[in-house]
Design a protein around this motif. Structure first.
Motif, short mmCIF file in Angstrom:
data_model
loop_
_atom_site.label_atom_id
_atom_site.label_comp_id
_atom_site.label_asym_id
_atom_site.label_seq_id
_atom_site.Cartn_x
_atom_site.Cartn_y
_atom_site.Cartn_z
N ASP A 42 -4.53 8.71 -2.16
CA ASP A 42 -4.11 7.68 -0.83
C ASP A 42 -2.03 7.58 -0.98
O ASP A 42 -1.64 7.44 -0.68
CB ASP A 42 -4.46 6.96 -1.91
CG ASP A 42 -5.89 5.81 -1.37
OD1 ASP A 42 -5.91 6.25 -0.31
OD2 ASP A 42 -6.84 5.31 -1.99
N GLY A 93 0.57 -0.79 -0.04
CA GLY A 93 -0.21 0.24 -0.03
C GLY A 93 0.32 1.47 0.27
O GLY A 93 2.43 1.12 -0.17
N PRO A 94 0.32 2.74 0.01
CA PRO A 94 1.14 4.10 -0.06
C PRO A 94 2.06 4.10 1.03
O PRO A 94 2.56 4.61 0.97
CB PRO A 94 -0.14 4.83 -0.10
CG PRO A 94 -1.82 4.04 -0.20
CD PRO A 94 -0.84 2.86 -0.23
N TYR A 133 -5.93 2.06 -5.51
CA TYR A 133 -6.00 3.59 -4.68
C TYR A 133 -5.86 4.47 -5.62
O TYR A 133 -6.03 4.10 -6.76
CB TYR A 133 -4.59 3.62 -4.19
CG TYR A 133 -4.25 2.35 -3.20
CD1 TYR A 133 -4.54 1.91 -1.42
CD2 TYR A 133 -3.28 0.81 -3.86
CE1 TYR A 133 -4.43 0.95 -0.85
CE2 TYR A 133 -3.35 0.03 -3.18
CZ TYR A 133 -3.63 0.04 -1.39
OH TYR A 133 -2.67 -1.10 -0.62
#
Length: 196
Positions: free
Chosen positions: A111, A24-25, A107
């Motif tokens: 994000d 994820g980010p 995303y």
């Protein structure tokens, strides 16, 4: 004679995509990217002034690659029904060919810290979004569907339904099934009419 740089921007952005797809980010930090490519942090900072610039460039490169193919899918077919089906297929086919980049695009730009991007990066994102929305509006006009409900149907047919198919499988860590493109195309045809 100056020595060529060991780590170029593309390598750094590729590593950022891998980190974002896996974690994820939040996983995309300057030090994590440097570690992923075996470079000193200074090499990353030499190419990108800070994390906001790195995230912006990673997101924009990824979304622009997707949008380029998406535009080609819409433009390739003169018949609007076929163009819509081709666009729906493209969402899935591109995601199959680029699963890590697709995971990033699941995303949103927000994000990846869009609020902290430079004005130039935000403007670049806006230009790309406007071009895509203009193509979808032109598709609606060609289909003879221009009202708010019609615009929602087009978005469902050529964006949201194919993305939901991709999202469900990628977020589960599964491969897209071999018939996923067909399902996306069939869904678009059902939502927009099967003419053409």
């Amino acid at each position: 004679m100056a020595r060529p740089p060991r780590f170029d921007s593309a390598q750094i952005l590729d590593a950022a995509v891998l980190l974002a797809a896996a974690g994820g980010p939040a996983a995309v930090t300057m030090s994590a990217v440097a570690q992923a490519i075996g470079a000193p942090s200074g090499s990353v900072y030499h190419r990108f002034a800070g994390r906001p610039e790195l995230l912006a460039e990673m997101w924009l490169r990824t979304v622009e690659q997707f949008q380029e193919g998406y535009a080609e899918a819409l433009d390739r077919e003169p018949d609007p029904h076929r163009a819509a089906r081709a666009a729906a297929r493209h969402v899935v086919a591109w995601s199959r060919a680029h699963p890590r980049q697709a995971a990033v695009l699941l995303y949103g730009a927000g994000d990846f810290g869009q609020a902290d991007w430079s004005a130039e990066h935000r403007a670049r994102a806006d230009r790309g979004n406007r071009r895509t929305l203009a193509r979808l509006a032109a598709l609606g006009t060609a289909l003879g569907t221009t009202g708010p409900r019609d615009r929602e149907r087009i978005a469902l047919a050529v964006v949201e339904v194919p993305l939901s198919l991709v999202r469900r499988h990628l977020r589960a860590g599964a491969d897209l099934p071999p018939y996923a493109e067909d399902l996306a195309e069939e869904s678009a045809a059902a939502l927009l009419g099967a003419a053409g």
